[in-house]
Design a protein around this motif. Structure first.
Motif, PDB file in Angstrom:
ATOM      1  N   LYS A  43       0.826  -1.208   0.000  1.00 40.33           N
ATOM      2  CA  LYS A  43       0.000   0.000   0.000  1.00 40.33           C
ATOM      3  C   LYS A  43       0.862   1.261   0.000  1.00 40.33           C
ATOM      4  O   LYS A  43       0.556   2.231  -0.698  1.00 40.33           O
ATOM      5  N   LEU A  44       1.932   1.252   0.781  1.00 38.76           N
ATOM      6  CA  LEU A  44       2.822   2.412   0.827  1.00 38.76           C
ATOM      7  C   LEU A  44       3.497   2.654  -0.518  1.00 38.76           C
ATOM      8  O   LEU A  44       3.631   3.797  -0.955  1.00 38.76           O
ATOM      9  N   LEU A  47       1.426   4.611  -3.087  1.00 38.62           N
ATOM     10  CA  LEU A  47       1.068   6.007  -2.846  1.00 38.62           C
ATOM     11  C   LEU A  47       1.633   6.897  -3.953  1.00 38.62           C
ATOM     12  O   LEU A  47       2.643   6.557  -4.570  1.00 38.62           O
ATOM     13  N   HIS A  51       3.642  13.244  -4.279  1.00 38.14           N
ATOM     14  CA  HIS A  51       2.946  13.904  -3.181  1.00 38.14           C
ATOM     15  C   HIS A  51       3.883  13.952  -1.971  1.00 38.14           C
ATOM     16  O   HIS A  51       4.384  12.922  -1.522  1.00 38.14           O
ATOM     17  N   ARG A  53       3.601  14.390   1.264  1.00 39.33           N
ATOM     18  CA  ARG A  53       3.276  13.603   2.460  1.00 39.33           C
ATOM     19  C   ARG A  53       3.445  12.111   2.200  1.00 39.33           C
ATOM     20  O   ARG A  53       3.841  11.366   3.084  1.00 39.33           O
ATOM     21  N   SER A  54       3.142  11.690   0.988  1.00 38.58           N
ATOM     22  CA  SER A  54       3.365  10.284   0.625  1.00 38.58           C
ATOM     23  C   SER A  54       4.852   9.958   0.673  1.00 38.58           C
ATOM     24  O   SER A  54       5.252   8.914   1.191  1.00 38.58           O
ATOM     25  N   GLN A  58       6.475   7.240   3.146  1.00 36.21           N
ATOM     26  CA  GLN A  58       7.270   6.142   2.584  1.00 36.21           C
ATOM     27  C   GLN A  58       8.689   6.174   3.152  1.00 36.21           C
ATOM     28  O   GLN A  58       9.240   5.139   3.520  1.00 36.21           O
TER      29      GLN A  58
END
Length: 136
Positions: A43-44, A47, A51, A53-54, A58
């Protein structure tokens, strides 16, 4: 650090004793059984790559992720880097959170609990809609 005895058999059955320890923005550690971590990792990785924040999430969670295998006594070795990140020195709190554990410095955990307990009901007005019907 010793995993509580009541969880050792489940971890052994679920992950053959293989765990992954990583960091969280709240300056504590998360400990996942390997199969659960692999799902989080997928899931990470998905992302958005641009972005900010992503990228930060990560960098923290994937960058600090370390494998930790339980020994015959149910103990795992938490690296100095991870202990330093979470401010773990002597006293720690291992908190069960469903499919994972959170490992906090005891003083930070106590301060966090004090903060949560001291919040006004109004602070909970922004809870996700899925939690509005939750009966506790």
């Amino acid at each position: 650090m010793a995993i509580p005895a009541r969880y050792r058999v489940r971890i052994k059955d679920r992950a053959d004793g293989h765990l992954v320890v990583t960091v969280n923005r709240g300056r504590y550690l998360l400990i996942y059984p390997l199969p659960d971590w692999e799902e989080i990792e997928r899931k990470l990785i998905r992302l958005p790559a641009l972005h900010r924040r992503s990228i930060a999430l990560q960098g923290l969670m994937l960058g600090y992720a370390s494998e930790a295998d339980m020994d015959g006594h149910g103990r795992i070795l938490v690296s100095r880097t991870l202990r330093d990140f979470a401010g773990l020195d002597r006293q720690a709190m291992l908190i069960g959170q469903g499919n994972k554990f959170a490992l906090w410095d005891e003083e930070r955990w106590t301060a966090q609990i004090d903060e949560w307990v001291g919040e006004d009901e109004g602070d909970f007005a922004d809870l996700p809609q899925e939690l509005e019907s939750l009966i506790l």
